[in-house]
Scaffold this active site. Structure first.
Site, PDB file in Angstrom:
ATOM      1  N   CYS A  63      -7.819   9.651  -1.313  1.00  0.00           N
ATOM      2  CA  CYS A  63      -6.369   9.465  -1.276  1.00  0.00           C
ATOM      3  C   CYS A  63      -6.049   8.014  -1.617  1.00  0.00           C
ATOM      4  O   CYS A  63      -5.134   7.412  -1.066  1.00  0.00           O
ATOM      5  CB  CYS A  63      -5.785   9.859   0.086  1.00  0.00           C
ATOM      6  SG  CYS A  63      -6.575   9.072   1.498  1.00  0.00           S
ATOM      7  N   SER A  64      -6.838   7.465  -2.544  1.00  0.00           N
ATOM      8  CA  SER A  64      -6.627   6.104  -3.040  1.00  0.00           C
ATOM      9  C   SER A  64      -6.027   6.154  -4.440  1.00  0.00           C
ATOM     10  O   SER A  64      -6.250   7.104  -5.193  1.00  0.00           O
ATOM     11  CB  SER A  64      -7.960   5.350  -3.088  1.00  0.00           C
ATOM     12  OG  SER A  64      -7.815   4.120  -3.781  1.00  0.00           O
TER      13      SER A  64
END
Length: 442
Positions: free
Chosen positions: A363-364
């Protein structure tokens, strides 16, 4: 530790792009920095402080420039000032010297910002909540999609076309649902970010093209809190799914959720994925591994308009690069170290002798944890790994400036359709034995 200092620490972490408010609180809870009984109060105050952030920044600037008052801990000052200006009781318990300074200057601040003594913050302009929708995924069709229609008032419910048995629900409908149901005990659906649903969907859709006759097992190597594990177990009901989680508290959460939803093909394992023995007989049928490891969480939203990336597919990479350039070097180094750790996790996955497919997600938003990790892995194992194209109809793709094959990966823009930012890559894996034979043949 002082309650307000804990709130300030949460906002410090958020401001360094180390996750959103919810994930930051959860991380600090696991480190025992925050007590479980404080979570709701801390979350509420942090969100309110962020919503009033513009006014609070103006107030602190006024103190610094006009009143010559030095503010060393900005986020703690914002939390205290939010309570004094917009809190229900307009007071702060504790606060020490900083509270004294803010209180002494409160009349001047109110005058400067045109705030009345009866103002509770509702009349002040706030950042708009960007998550105007919630995403709901139904478990094993246990409740019909039409069940949720009774809560909508103005076409607030939309059936999703990507994730099976799922829908988006507007907040007004969601509030009605919350009044009726206790999410802690219901067993029919999961409140889940759509972005985090994508790795299992990539697996499901890609493997649907092939007939897999023999039995196989799956490892979710970084499992808690378990949403993806549940989803994988549902999509592959004939497979045993190992949900691996090293943190004891997160492992407990994982076990509780698996028990609640009653999917019998999940085996919870309290261990670090690095310590799993690929030669262990219980993993002898593992042909799929999903890894969604610890990351910077920079795609996660703080639910505020000012935190999303205002862009589309054409300038997404440019916006990410701008945010990276604005980041402090120490935070850049931290993210690079995360990328190195993520690469090592993927390498460990390749040691499982029967592995056929490997799914990697974060989730970067940064290439250091996404495309560059994938590129490095492909370069080191060119004969063992092939990047496969997932969800071909998905608009937002990997950044091809890093390598052309990145277009086979998918990304999501933080804040687009109320989604979190996300990245997914999927590899087809050739066994080490086949690779050795190929080398010998040369």
């Amino acid at each position: 530790m002082n309650f307000y200092l804990k709130c300030g620490t949460v906002l410090d972490e958020v401001s360094r792009f180390r996750g959103n408010v919810k994930t930051t609180i959860f991380n600090l809870l696991n480190k025992k920095f925050i007590n479980k009984s404080e979570v709701r109060k801390i979350y509420s105050l942090c969100i309110q402080t962020l919503q009033n952030s513009a006014k609070l920044d103006d107030a602190l600037s006024f103190l610094s420039v006009t009143k010559k008052v030095p503010i060393k801990n900005k986020n703690l000052a914002k939390v205290l000032l939010n309570e004094l200006l917009f809190g229900k009781f307009k007071t702060v318990k504790g606060g020490g010297h900083l509270k004294k300074v803010l209180t002494e200057n409160l009349p001047a601040i109110k005058k400067e910002l045109n705030i009345t003594d009866t103002d509770n913050g509702e009349s002040q302009p706030k950042n708009k909540l960007i998550k105007s929708q919630v995403f709901i995924r139904i478990i094993q069709e246990r409740v019909p999609l039409d069940y949720f229609k009774k809560f909508e008032t103005e076409n607030e419910i939309i059936i999703d076309s990507i994730v099976p048995n799922s829908l988006t629900m507007g907040y007004s409908a969601y509030q009605k649902l919350r009044e009726l149901e206790d999410f802690n005990v219901q067993k029919t659906y999961v409140l889940q970010s759509k972005s985090s649903c994508l790795p299992p969907v990539c697996l499901r859709d890609y493997l649907a093209k092939f007939e897999i006759e023999d039995e196989f097992d799956i490892i979710d190597g970084c499992s808690a809190p378990g949403n993806k594990t549940l989803q994988i177990a549902e999509y592959f009901p004939k497979s045993k799914v190992f949900g691996v989680e090293k943190n004891p508290r997160r492992f407990q959460t994982l076990c509780e959720r698996v028990k609640l939803y009653g999917l019998s093909n999940i085996n919870c394992v309290n261990a670090d994925f690095f310590t799993l023995d690929p030669e262990d007989i219980k993993f002898s049928k593992v042909k799929i591994i999903a890894l969604d490891p610890s990351c910077s969480g920079t795609g996660m939203q703080n639910q505020l308009e000012g935190t999303k990336l205002d862009c589309d597919a054409s300038n997404f990479e440019e916006k990410v690069a701008e945010r990276w350039a604005a980041m402090a070097s120490e935070d850049q180094n931290r993210i690079k170290k995360l990328g190195a750790m993520q690469f090592e996790l993927l390498e460990h996955a390749l040691k499982f002798p029967k592995l056929c497919y490997l799914v990697y997600s974060t989730c970067s938003i940064y290439i250091e944890e996404n495309e560059r990790v994938v590129k490095k892995l492909l370069k080191k194992y060119p004969k063992r790994l092939q990047l496969v194209s997932v969800l071909p109809k998905w608009e937002i793709r990997g950044f091809t400036s890093q390598f052309p094959g990145a277009k086979k990966c998918i990304r999501e823009i933080p804040g687009r359709d109320s989604n979190d930012g996300f990245f997914v890559a999927m590899f087809r894996v050739t066994s080490a034995v086949v690779e050795d034979n190929a080398v010998k043949a040369q």
